[in-house]
Design a protein around this motif. Structure first.
Motif, mmCIF file in Angstrom:
data_model
loop_
_atom_site.group_PDB
_atom_site.id
_atom_site.type_symbol
_atom_site.label_atom_id
_atom_site.label_comp_id
_atom_site.label_asym_id
_atom_site.label_seq_id
_atom_site.Cartn_x
_atom_site.Cartn_y
_atom_site.Cartn_z
ATOM 1 N N PHE A 115 -3.733 -4.149 -4.407
ATOM 2 C CA PHE A 115 -3.101 -4.023 -3.103
ATOM 3 C C PHE A 115 -1.762 -3.328 -3.238
ATOM 4 N N THR A 116 -1.322 -2.779 -2.142
ATOM 5 C CA THR A 116 0.018 -2.211 -2.066
ATOM 6 C C THR A 116 0.642 -2.666 -0.756
ATOM 7 N N MET A 117 1.924 -2.423 -0.631
ATOM 8 C CA MET A 117 2.644 -2.852 0.559
ATOM 9 C C MET A 117 3.712 -1.817 0.879
ATOM 10 N N GLY A 118 3.654 -1.272 2.074
ATOM 11 C CA GLY A 118 4.712 -0.368 2.499
ATOM 12 C C GLY A 118 6.031 -1.113 2.598
ATOM 13 N N ASP A 119 7.084 -0.529 2.059
ATOM 14 C CA ASP A 119 8.395 -1.172 2.020
ATOM 15 C C ASP A 119 9.085 -1.002 3.374
ATOM 16 N N VAL A 120 9.092 -2.077 4.163
ATOM 17 C CA VAL A 120 9.653 -1.985 5.511
ATOM 18 C C VAL A 120 11.176 -1.919 5.511
ATOM 19 N N ARG A 121 11.800 -2.101 4.361
ATOM 20 C CA ARG A 121 13.254 -1.935 4.307
ATOM 21 C C ARG A 121 13.653 -0.500 4.611
ATOM 22 N N ARG A 122 12.722 0.406 4.458
ATOM 23 C CA ARG A 122 13.006 1.809 4.768
ATOM 24 C C ARG A 122 13.105 2.047 6.278
ATOM 25 N N LEU A 123 12.756 1.032 7.070
ATOM 26 C CA LEU A 123 12.832 1.169 8.521
ATOM 27 C C LEU A 123 14.222 0.846 9.065
ATOM 28 N N GLN A 124 15.144 0.486 8.205
ATOM 29 C CA GLN A 124 16.467 0.089 8.686
ATOM 30 C C GLN A 124 17.130 1.191 9.504
ATOM 31 N N GLY A 125 16.877 2.426 9.176
ATOM 32 C CA GLY A 125 17.467 3.516 9.940
ATOM 33 C C GLY A 125 16.795 3.741 11.279
ATOM 34 N N ALA A 176 6.942 -9.179 14.353
ATOM 35 C CA ALA A 176 6.881 -9.033 12.897
ATOM 36 C C ALA A 176 5.893 -7.942 12.533
ATOM 37 N N ASN A 177 6.274 -7.083 11.603
ATOM 38 C CA ASN A 177 5.420 -5.993 11.153
ATOM 39 C C ASN A 177 5.331 -5.971 9.631
ATOM 40 N N MET A 178 4.160 -5.615 9.129
ATOM 41 C CA MET A 178 3.961 -5.378 7.713
ATOM 42 C C MET A 178 2.931 -4.263 7.564
ATOM 43 N N TYR A 179 2.951 -3.594 6.397
ATOM 44 C CA TYR A 179 2.085 -2.440 6.175
ATOM 45 C C TYR A 179 1.335 -2.587 4.842
ATOM 46 N N PRO A 180 0.296 -3.435 4.817
ATOM 47 C CA PRO A 180 -0.451 -3.653 3.570
ATOM 48 C C PRO A 180 -1.678 -2.761 3.457
ATOM 49 N N ALA A 181 -2.209 -2.681 2.252
ATOM 50 C CA ALA A 181 -3.505 -2.049 1.991
ATOM 51 C C ALA A 181 -4.142 -2.768 0.814
#
Length: 307
Positions: A245-255, A286-291
């Motif tokens: 699995f992987t997970m998109g890093d939502v910390r990049r959405l801070q901007g 709440a949002n998350m971006y898994p695969a």
């Protein structure tokens, strides 16, 4: 007698409230199994694509004997690779709370609601992991027949034939499958023993871990899906890293999100507040971006048994 002061009379006329809400909040039963520990985590690289391809390297091959000491060479051998693709997509959940809830107070507040969203990350990943089990090519078990020990042996034998090894095996079963498995174990004799999980193991592996049998770590989860029109459950026996699995890093959405709207920024999960002042409501989103994907098909066996 007349003019008695009764509880019913006071409740009817405002002298007493019918009930009082306790400050104690009791948790309801739910399956908190988190299967991330038995999947291989692959970091997601932000390189301008929503799909991460991971190379599966070629298998080594045995050398060929020269037909002559001095004449003739070797033919080129194919170097065959493959890949597994992970495409993070958006998963989310939201709750909306009116301002009156905050004004009047009570044990269900914004912090508790946010915590429920955080707890949902593990449940989501377990759902995605279990959804992959029916996609394994190799299958053991018989439709509408209860799971028994022989079927688990069949799964182990199939992994052995696939060269998947016998170390670090994990089996995930629906609670009904696990009940049938334990029932079958009661009729078995011999040295192989089901070792129930200790407190230390539960603390290390988390909810859902049941124990060890014949070198297999046994897990249960109600996320195990049904197959065959709902007649059966599809559990799995897996060798190491069968699913990744992987997970998109939502910390990049801070901007992209105003800082004052962010309630939780945990890398895998971001919770933000959306305010509807006109109607006196706050929405927590709440949002998350898994695969999740099968890393290598030969590393897993689908276990089918009666639901």
């Amino acid at each position: 007698m007349a003019n008695e002061i009764t509880d019913a009379l006071l409740v009817a006329n405002g002298g007493r409230v019918a009930s009082v809400l306790s400050g104690l909040v009791l948790e309801q039963l739910y399956d908190a199994t988190d299967l991330r520990s038995i999947m291989q985590f692959i970091p997601f690289d932000q390189v301008g694509s929503d799909t991460l391809d991971v190379t599966l390297d070629a298998k080594p091959g045995a050398f060929a004997q020269r037909t002559s000491e001095t004449v003739g060479g070797f033919a080129n051998s194919a170097y065959t690779t493959s890949k597994v693709s992970l495409t993070p997509t958006r998963y989310g959940r939201q709750y909306q709370v009116t301002d009156l809830v905050g004004v009047t107070g009570g044990p269900i507040d914004l912090d508790r609601i946010v915590q429920k969203l955080i707890d949902g990350v593990a449940l989501t990943m377990t759902d995605l992991c279990c959804a992959e089990f029916p996609s394994f090519t190799d299958q053991v078990g018989t439709t509408t027949v209860d799971l028994d020990v022989d079927v688990i042996f069949d799964a182990q034998f199939a992994l052995a034939l696939n060269l998947a090894g016998s170390e670090n095996l994990n089996m995930v079963l629906h609670p009904q499958q696990h009940n049938d498995f334990v029932q079958s174990l009661r009729g078995e004799t011999g040295a192989m023993q089901y070792t129930a999980a200790t407190a230390e193991q539960l603390a290390m592996k988390g909810p859902g871990y049941q124990g060890l049998w014949n070198g297999i770590n046994v897990w249960t989860s109600d996320s195990v899906t049904t197959v065959n029109g709902g007649a059966d459950y599809a559990g799995s026996l897996m060798a190491s890293d069968a699913i990744c699995f992987t997970m998109g890093d939502v910390r990049r959405l801070q901007g992209y999100i105003p800082q004052q709207n962010i309630l939780v920024d945990a890398g895998a999960l971001i919770c933000e507040l959306s305010r509807d002042a006109d109607n006196g409501m706050s929405t927590v989103i709440a949002n998350m971006y898994p695969a999740v994907a099968i890393r290598e098909d030969a590393r897993g066996i689908e276990i089918v048994s009666d639901a």
